[in-house]
Write an enzyme that holds these catalytic residues in place. Sequence first.
Site, PDB file in Angstrom:
ATOM      1  N   ASP A 294       0.951  -1.199  -0.002  1.00  0.00           N
ATOM      2  CA  ASP A 294       0.066   0.032  -0.085  1.00  0.00           C
ATOM      3  C   ASP A 294       0.861   1.248  -0.098  1.00  0.00           C
ATOM      4  O   ASP A 294       2.296   0.901   0.248  1.00  0.00           O
ATOM      5  CB  ASP A 294      -1.047   0.090   1.189  1.00  0.00           C
ATOM      6  CG  ASP A 294      -2.354   1.124   0.817  1.00  0.00           C
ATOM      7  OD1 ASP A 294      -2.203   1.535  -0.139  1.00  0.00           O
ATOM      8  OD2 ASP A 294      -3.277   0.960   1.811  1.00  0.00           O
TER       9      ASP A 294
HETATM   10  C1  NOJ Z   1      -3.875   3.964   0.085  1.00  0.00           C
HETATM   11  C2  NOJ Z   1      -5.238   3.360   0.178  1.00  0.00           C
HETATM   12  O1  NOJ Z   1      -5.174   2.539   1.448  1.00  0.00           O
HETATM   13  C3  NOJ Z   1      -5.177   2.260  -0.919  1.00  0.00           C
HETATM   14  O2  NOJ Z   1      -6.412   1.451  -0.727  1.00  0.00           O
HETATM   15  C4  NOJ Z   1      -5.145   2.840  -2.188  1.00  0.00           C
HETATM   16  O3  NOJ Z   1      -5.300   1.774  -3.319  1.00  0.00           O
HETATM   17  C5  NOJ Z   1      -3.681   3.402  -2.475  1.00  0.00           C
HETATM   18  N1  NOJ Z   1      -3.819   4.534  -1.280  1.00  0.00           N
HETATM   19  C6  NOJ Z   1      -3.394   4.096  -3.797  1.00  0.00           C
HETATM   20  O4  NOJ Z   1      -4.377   5.447  -3.962  1.00  0.00           O
END
Ligand code: NOJ
Length: 761
Positions: A294
Amino acid sequence: MKNIYIIGIVCILCLIQGCSDITSNTAIGKTSNINKKVDSVLSLMTVKEKIGQLVQYNGSWDLTGPPSDVNSKEKFEKLRNGEIGSMLNVLTVDATREAQKAVMEHTRMKIPLIFAYDVIHGYKTMFPIPLGESASWDLEIMQKSAEISAKEAAAAGLHWTFSPMLDVSRDARWGRIMEGSGEDTYLTAQIGVAKVKGYQGDDLQSEYTIAACAKHFAGYGFGEAGRDYNTVNIGEYELHNIVLPPFKAAADAGVATFMNSFNEIDGIPSTANKMLQRGLLKGAWNWDGFMVSDWGSIQEMIAHGYAKDVKHAAELAINAGSDMDMESKAYESSLEILIEEGKVAIATIDDAVRRVLRIKFRLGLFEDPYKYCNNEREKTSIYTPENLAIARDVARKSIVLLKNENKVLPLKKQVKNIAVIGPLANDKDSPIGNWRAQGAANSAVSFLEGIENALHKKVPFEKGVDLSIGKRSFLSPMTFNTSDRSGIPAAVKLAKKSEVVLMVVGEDAFQSGEGRSQTNIGLVGLQQELIEEVYKVNQNIVLVLMNGRPLDISWHAANIPTILECWHLGSEAGNAIADVIFGDYNPSGKLPVSFPYTVGQEPLYYNQKNTGRPSNPSDVTYSHYNDAPKTALYPFGFGLSYTSFKYDNLNLSTASFSKNEAIVVTVDVTNTGEIGGEEVVQLYIRDLVGSITRPTKELKGFEKVFIDAGETKTISFTINEKTIEFYTANKLWEAESGEFNVFVGGNSVDLLEKDFNFTKI
Ligand code: NOJ
């Protein structure tokens, strides 16, 4: 120009492996051909080129995280140097083509980029937020909305969505509860599979499908006290029985990618969790896609107190099975050194690169890196009337009728003197919800517009109060401390002279979502005051709620005759709600999450354990609260219709079964009302004694069925060994012999019950 690249790439591949085995009809054949191609490409790559494939950069066309500290010029330099394998938040055909060209025209290996974006509930045509859509319990329509989202995203040059979110969440305080399918493992798994099928179709090669991503692996929905990114402390059995099954289902359904999660579980950040990523996902489950970290989760292990520095974080992450680094810049800075120092084996890098290349091959990007770059399609196939019509259908199916005392709804279109009141009634933005991708600001059909469209006339409206102050956007902190009461008297005056008040309240679009946890789940600001002032002069209120989480609506449940749960329903919200209000659609949604009496009950969920002291109302010392019930105000699976359904004749084909046998459960469901309607028939079981304690109820099947007025339909479910399996004290998924209850009904509380026995021989 485009043809030259295609020819160039095909030639490289032909040289590497010969052209004869490029296609095959079987899935296994396809995979083994792809694996051969992957190995051929890999064998030609330098260590630097390999590392480049594991780096993902944010393009900043849309911001779903902190702004990049690397400017666009530097990013293009890196693309040309083969230092980046994937980009997120680069949108449109022109922008993706430009970035792809930098790679295809300048790098030695010409390995196409894969472009990702958070297409969570639509690209531009907005469907209901996932929690709302899950209330439809309609797998077909949810697959369809994913299919349309994929088509629109693919038309804008994208290859990959960071969806579905499969985090089971039992806590209304957590802002990201809006992004998932609620509190139940089985429902989340079923919806996850429908979404994967919708995004990926039967063939990732098609230019209308995109790769899906099962996230967040794992446990992110269990942050302590509902606070986002917070520590997770769940036991091994809870992890396996409640959190992981939707991920296993998505892996089995062939989801192309996974994303790990920000949280730690019992001291280990997921990004460095070897047991989860290597042991389970890539080992026991034999899944062959790739894992993206993430956003910044690799370097966040420093703040977690798990890694000393970025280099250490990179070592921990790659060795644990995190293949691609999203925005930590840890792999690009450290992997080469770590390999030289012998802390990361080249075989580990090769495995990660293979996984990335495999998905790029499956998407057909090696054949044509620009296959998603079609300007004409981008112009004509996004936000079309056909897509919006489906968005309206999904939206109305997602509405849950919570209360309809005196049958106030449906309203007759001839009704005189309707008043529309409330801060969300003419809000064209909040129904778009958070995680809106390219859903344009203020582009939804507002509630007021929907009502006026249905009645073909203007309807009197007073907003009464404001809901939020300041800039609304994904990254803006929000305030709800509104203090302007000046609109309340006009709202009261309007209510006084009206036959019925449609009161539209709830949450701003950006009140739920990432980083939007709350300790208060009541109506914020002056909304409650507005309702109570109006109530003093007119009690004939239809409460229309728009929100991204379960709310505390105990006062309303006790006082207001009619309550309609409308979530953030997307582009066609107002029209969809009007369809329900005027009876053009008979509501059929059921809650995917429990609504509590009070926030103090959170986390609240239907499938609780019994405890050693379930009840003894004559005494004090049993498991309960002094000041509130321990059950839900509106339970999981609950939702009314304009008709009524009666359940009868619950029957089991046999009262006991053993290995390789099954029980057929049948039940008669009669529509006892005057109009046809859909009912979600739900099957639950309880395993009375287990090698670990078992929940008092677990959803194990459901069917959404249309039944005509006066008609009876017999619904059947099959229970076999698989149905009753769980992760046992042997640390295996298996069924245990013993007694079970089976329950069938229209929600998780009002159920018919029978017993059966399973013998494991
Ligand atoms: C952080 C988020 O937790 C995740 O779900 C998301 O896909 C990514 N950022 C990319 O934006």
